[in-house]
Design a protein around this motif. Sequence first.
Motif, PDB file in Angstrom:
ATOM      1  N   ARG A 189       0.855  -1.193   0.000  1.00  0.00           N
ATOM      2  CA  ARG A 189       0.000   0.000   0.000  1.00  0.00           C
ATOM      3  C   ARG A 189       0.890   1.242   0.000  1.00  0.00           C
ATOM      4  NH1 ARG A 189      -1.696   3.465   3.798  1.00  0.00           N
ATOM      5  NH2 ARG A 189      -3.806   4.272   3.691  1.00  0.00           N
ATOM      6  N   HIS A 190       0.556   2.197  -0.873  1.00  0.00           N
ATOM      7  CA  HIS A 190       1.351   3.422  -0.992  1.00  0.00           C
ATOM      8  C   HIS A 190       0.418   4.633  -1.064  1.00  0.00           C
ATOM      9  CE1 HIS A 190       4.779   0.866  -1.904  1.00  0.00           C
ATOM     10  NE2 HIS A 190       4.006   0.248  -2.779  1.00  0.00           N
ATOM     11  N   GLU A 191       0.713   5.651  -0.250  1.00  0.00           N
ATOM     12  CA  GLU A 191       0.001   6.927  -0.343  1.00  0.00           C
ATOM     13  C   GLU A 191       0.856   7.873  -1.167  1.00  0.00           C
ATOM     14  OE1 GLU A 191      -1.571   8.701   3.225  1.00  0.00           O
ATOM     15  OE2 GLU A 191      -1.748   6.726   4.169  1.00  0.00           O
ATOM     16  N   TYR A 192       0.198   8.748  -1.944  1.00  0.00           N
ATOM     17  CA  TYR A 192       0.952   9.671  -2.785  1.00  0.00           C
ATOM     18  C   TYR A 192       0.103  10.883  -3.153  1.00  0.00           C
ATOM     19  CZ  TYR A 192      -1.657   7.867  -6.798  1.00  0.00           C
ATOM     20  OH  TYR A 192      -2.657   7.519  -7.668  1.00  0.00           O
ATOM     21  N   ALA A 193       0.787  11.888  -3.691  1.00  0.00           N
ATOM     22  CA  ALA A 193       0.138  13.097  -4.201  1.00  0.00           C
ATOM     23  C   ALA A 193       1.075  13.703  -5.248  1.00  0.00           C
ATOM     24  CB  ALA A 193      -0.126  14.097  -3.077  1.00  0.00           C
ATOM     25  N   PHE A 194       0.554  14.668  -5.980  1.00  0.00           N
ATOM     26  CA  PHE A 194       1.364  15.403  -6.948  1.00  0.00           C
ATOM     27  C   PHE A 194       1.662  16.776  -6.355  1.00  0.00           C
ATOM     28  CE2 PHE A 194      -1.334  12.614  -9.669  1.00  0.00           C
ATOM     29  CZ  PHE A 194      -0.324  11.781 -10.101  1.00  0.00           C
ATOM     30  N   PRO A 244      -4.198  15.464  -4.658  1.00  0.00           N
ATOM     31  CA  PRO A 244      -4.348  14.021  -4.869  1.00  0.00           C
ATOM     32  C   PRO A 244      -4.526  13.722  -6.358  1.00  0.00           C
ATOM     33  CG  PRO A 244      -6.382  14.948  -4.030  1.00  0.00           C
ATOM     34  CD  PRO A 244      -5.371  16.060  -4.036  1.00  0.00           C
ATOM     35  N   ASP A 245      -4.299  12.488  -6.704  1.00  0.00           N
ATOM     36  CA  ASP A 245      -4.485  12.024  -8.075  1.00  0.00           C
ATOM     37  C   ASP A 245      -5.985  11.975  -8.370  1.00  0.00           C
ATOM     38  OD1 ASP A 245      -4.640  10.617 -10.479  1.00  0.00           O
ATOM     39  OD2 ASP A 245      -3.177   9.107  -9.869  1.00  0.00           O
ATOM     40  N   PRO A 246      -6.482  12.757  -9.322  1.00  0.00           N
ATOM     41  CA  PRO A 246      -7.923  12.742  -9.604  1.00  0.00           C
ATOM     42  C   PRO A 246      -8.410  11.411 -10.174  1.00  0.00           C
ATOM     43  CG  PRO A 246      -6.765  14.210 -11.126  1.00  0.00           C
ATOM     44  CD  PRO A 246      -5.757  13.730 -10.137  1.00  0.00           C
ATOM     45  N   ARG A 247      -7.500  10.568 -10.628  1.00  0.00           N
ATOM     46  CA  ARG A 247      -7.900   9.270 -11.190  1.00  0.00           C
ATOM     47  C   ARG A 247      -7.705   8.110 -10.219  1.00  0.00           C
ATOM     48  NH1 ARG A 247      -5.507   8.378 -16.993  1.00  0.00           N
ATOM     49  NH2 ARG A 247      -3.929   7.487 -15.642  1.00  0.00           N
TER      50      ARG A 247
END
Length: 100
Positions: free
Chosen positions: A57-62, A71-74
């Motif tokens: 599991r990985h959390e991320y953002a741009f 956050p990633d809209p997709r």
Amino acid sequence: RRADPQLVPVTFSLANNEARSVYLIGSFNGWKPKGYAMKLDRRSNRWILEISLPPGRHEYAFFIDDKQAIPDPRAAFYKMDGFGSRNSVMYTSASDENIS
């Protein structure tokens, strides 16, 4: 072509016509943008970065223009970040090709 068979190739992409720079930040890089600059593909008009991550599991953002994390809209999953915003969440598996 993976150097480490435990790592999973992942392609991150973001459509943003107004950004001058986009970095990928997340739990896998200590939320630090250095070394995770995304490249603008002018044909698709998308910012793209291909990396390899361990399964899990990985959390991320741009991180846009060195000032705003979005956050990633997709993304299929999100988690509140504790600061009034949310992070995208993805799950990688050694048996799947993962795209965000």
